[in-house]
Design an enzyme around this catalytic site. Structure first.
Site, short mmCIF file in Angstrom:
data_model
loop_
_atom_site.label_atom_id
_atom_site.label_comp_id
_atom_site.label_asym_id
_atom_site.label_seq_id
_atom_site.Cartn_x
_atom_site.Cartn_y
_atom_site.Cartn_z
N ARG A 87 0.86 -1.19 0.00
CA ARG A 87 0.00 0.00 0.00
C ARG A 87 0.90 1.24 0.00
O ARG A 87 1.73 1.40 0.90
CB ARG A 87 -0.89 -0.01 1.24
CG ARG A 87 -1.69 1.25 1.43
CD ARG A 87 -2.67 1.16 2.61
NE ARG A 87 -3.35 2.42 2.75
CZ ARG A 87 -3.12 3.31 3.71
NH1 ARG A 87 -2.24 3.07 4.66
NH2 ARG A 87 -3.77 4.45 3.72
N HIS A 131 -2.51 11.07 0.83
CA HIS A 131 -1.98 10.83 2.17
C HIS A 131 -1.31 12.13 2.61
O HIS A 131 -0.10 12.19 2.81
CB HIS A 131 -1.03 9.64 2.15
CG HIS A 131 -0.75 9.05 3.51
ND1 HIS A 131 -0.90 7.70 3.78
CD2 HIS A 131 -0.32 9.60 4.67
CE1 HIS A 131 -0.56 7.46 5.04
NE2 HIS A 131 -0.20 8.61 5.60
N GLU A 176 -6.95 8.73 6.33
CA GLU A 176 -7.13 9.42 7.60
C GLU A 176 -7.54 10.88 7.44
O GLU A 176 -6.80 11.79 7.83
CB GLU A 176 -5.85 9.31 8.44
CG GLU A 176 -5.43 7.88 8.71
CD GLU A 176 -4.22 7.77 9.65
OE1 GLU A 176 -3.64 8.81 9.98
OE2 GLU A 176 -3.87 6.65 10.03
N ASN A 303 -7.43 1.89 10.02
CA ASN A 303 -6.13 2.13 10.65
C ASN A 303 -6.34 2.14 12.16
O ASN A 303 -7.17 2.90 12.67
CB ASN A 303 -5.55 3.48 10.22
CG ASN A 303 -5.10 3.49 8.77
OD1 ASN A 303 -5.28 2.50 8.05
ND2 ASN A 303 -4.53 4.59 8.33
N TYR A 305 -4.18 1.98 16.00
CA TYR A 305 -2.92 1.97 16.75
C TYR A 305 -3.14 1.74 18.25
O TYR A 305 -2.42 0.96 18.87
CB TYR A 305 -2.15 3.29 16.53
CG TYR A 305 -1.59 3.36 15.13
CD1 TYR A 305 -0.33 2.85 14.85
CD2 TYR A 305 -2.34 3.86 14.07
CE1 TYR A 305 0.19 2.87 13.55
CE2 TYR A 305 -1.84 3.88 12.78
CZ TYR A 305 -0.57 3.38 12.52
OH TYR A 305 -0.08 3.38 11.25
N GLU A 370 -3.55 -0.01 8.15
CA GLU A 370 -2.37 0.34 8.95
C GLU A 370 -2.53 -0.21 10.36
O GLU A 370 -3.61 -0.12 10.96
CB GLU A 370 -2.19 1.86 9.11
CG GLU A 370 -1.71 2.57 7.89
CD GLU A 370 -1.48 4.06 8.11
OE1 GLU A 370 -1.20 4.48 9.25
OE2 GLU A 370 -1.61 4.80 7.13
O1 IFM Z 1 2.92 7.57 10.00
C1 IFM Z 1 1.55 7.64 10.18
C2 IFM Z 1 0.82 7.48 8.87
O2 IFM Z 1 1.24 8.41 7.93
C3 IFM Z 1 -0.66 7.65 9.07
N1 IFM Z 1 -1.13 6.82 10.12
C4 IFM Z 1 -0.42 6.81 11.37
C5 IFM Z 1 1.05 6.58 11.13
C6 IFM Z 1 1.82 6.59 12.46
O3 IFM Z 1 1.64 7.80 13.12
#
Ligand code: IFM
Length: 464
Positions: A87, A131, A176, A303, A305, A370
């Protein structure tokens, strides 16, 4: 340090059904460098990163991982990692240096070469159109706060599809939009560095409108795998007090529901509309817009985290916040170890998130576009890069995805963030998210231990 053998770790990890795709992700400004090559125009991230005080130690994407020149080596790395898919994002200012009008064929040629190299290696390209690197010329005309930018984005989508539509199967419009709108126009922590709630709310809507318009362009041109990538942060209240519960509702609204619901249901959440109107920053919706925003997509890019715990305070925190009308809301420091970004490690919330998404959009397939973590990785005396924390994060988050799938979530693939260490926006090069270590002085790439583990997890699933 003793290292567990990758195969042993992989054997303890879950397996995934046939056809599940294992990939890695990057973004143009974070890796390409070569910002002046082949007629590329400036983007808002060039301007922002070159403004003193905006990024960690003044880091910029001028060179980054020099991927623009080293992409054949990087494709070979992907092959060594056994990736099914890659990606990446296209830099709008490489393709249309002023954001509109003239098309720069040399910019498109770079992506043609990249995609052909991937296909020749058996790696499926997943292309993201945006992006975060808006052409500066469009920001000078108001950026995402200006409705016209949504229309220009649709034109750009059509241009990229006409060049690459014959060879790229999977298309994502935005990565995002929460970050583009709220970190960029509200918190000022990302380009273009504005702190203006009215502009931020306008940016939210124009990004989503741009997504819908671009989706229509892609469909009209024959694309049959189109999605959008949203970043989700589950929000919990620090206590059962009404103030904390309302703080979590407000942040969940702006972080998660404000972006998801218009795309999948054609409506903004009523509580978010009310919050923004009360803050004097209304969403600038015109007749028919929401039908455009809700143009059907084929998949949702997720995405993830970490999750947040939030609390309402009696006084403003004094900190910049991406959320509108949230001056009195703060994060509660997570218990336990955090990544070097300061983020909690919360895989269980990933399973819950995927099941929540399945509940909202039961028939929409999901792709984890992500997921990853930053740690203080460095080569040892033997040159190897051991990253046990990343291995642990990776395995636990893949297990969380597998758990959600067992409970009915339709997840088709997983992209690790990131293929290699890169420019982590305002945090510069200090944050290392890669499966592959990059020595920025020499541009030497060294696959970390996590890369071998990931390769073996994927291989084991294919063989299962
Ligand atoms: O590096 C970023 C990415 O560009 C977008 N999502 C989160 C990642 C980590 O912060």
């Amino acid at each position: 340090m003793t290292t567990t053998q990758p195969r042993a770790v992989a054997e303890a990890a879950p397996t995934f059904p046939p056809g599940f795709s294992f990939g890695a992700a990057t973004a143009a400004y974070q890796i390409e460098g070569a910002v002046d090559a082949d007629g590329r125009g400036p983007s808002i991230w060039d301007t922002f990163s070159h403004t003193p005080g905006r990024t960690h130690e003044g880091d910029t994407g001028d060179v980054a991982c020099d991927h623009y020149r080293r992409y054949p080596e990087d494709i070979a790395l992907m092959a060594d990692l056994g990736l099914d898919a890659y990606r990446f994002s296209v830099a709008w200012p490489r393709v249309m240096p002023s954001g509109a009008g003239r098309v720069e064929q040399r910019g498109l040629d770079f992506y043609r070469r990249l995609v052909d190299g991937l296909l020749d290696t058996g790696i499926t390209p997943w292309l993201t159109l945006y992006h975060w690197d808006l052409p500066q010329a469009l920001e000078d005309r108001g950026g995402w706060a200006d409705r016209d930018t949504a229309l220009r984005f649709a034109d750009y989508a059509a241009v990229v599809h006409s060049a690459l539509g014959d060879r790229v199967p999977h298309w994502s419009t935005l990565n995002e939009p929460m970050c583009s709108a709220l970190l960029g126009y509200m918190a000022g922590q990302h380009a273009p560095g504005r702190r203006d709630p009215v502009a931020a709310a306008r940016a939210v809507h124009h990004l989503l409108l741009g997504h819908g318009l671009a989706t229509r362009e892609l469909r009209a041109a024959g694309a049959d795998s189109v999605g959008i990538t949203l970043n989700f942060t589950p929000m919990s209240a620090a206590s059962a007090s009404p103030a904390d519960v309302d703080a979590a509702r407000r942040l969940d609204g702006q972080q998660n529901r404000m972006f998801l619901l218009p795309v999948v249901t054609g409506e903004y959440p009523a509580d978010v509309v009310a919050d923004l109107a009360e803050a004097g920053a209304p969403l600038p919706v015109e007749d028919g817009d929401l039908d455009v925003v809700a143009t059907p997509v084929d998949w949702l890019g997720v995405n993830y985290y970490f999750r947040s715990v939030v609390s309402a305070l009696p006084e403003p925190t004094g900190k910049a916040t991406p959320f509108i009308g949230a001056e009195r809301i703060d994060d509660v420091a997570p218990p336990g170890p955090t990544t070097t970004m300061g983020w909690a490690v919360t895989p269980e919330a990933f399973t819950d998130l995927l099941l929540w998404l399945r509940g909202i959009a039961p028939t929409l397939p999901m792709v984890i576009t992500e997921n990853g973590s930053a740690w203080a990785d460095a080569p040892g005396a033997d040159g190897r890069v051991e990253d046990p924390e990343r291995v642990d994060y990776l395995v636990r988050h893949l297990a969380a995805v597998a758990a959600a799938m067992e409970q009915g979530a339709d997840v088709r693939g997983y992209f690790a963030w990131s293929l290699m260490d890169n420019f982590e926006w305002a945090r510069g090069y200090a944050q290392r998210f890669g499966l592959v270590h990059v020595d920025y002085a020499t541009q030497r790439r060294t696959p970390k231990h996590s890369a071998a583990v990931y390769r073996d997890i994927a291989r084991r699933s294919r063989e299962a």
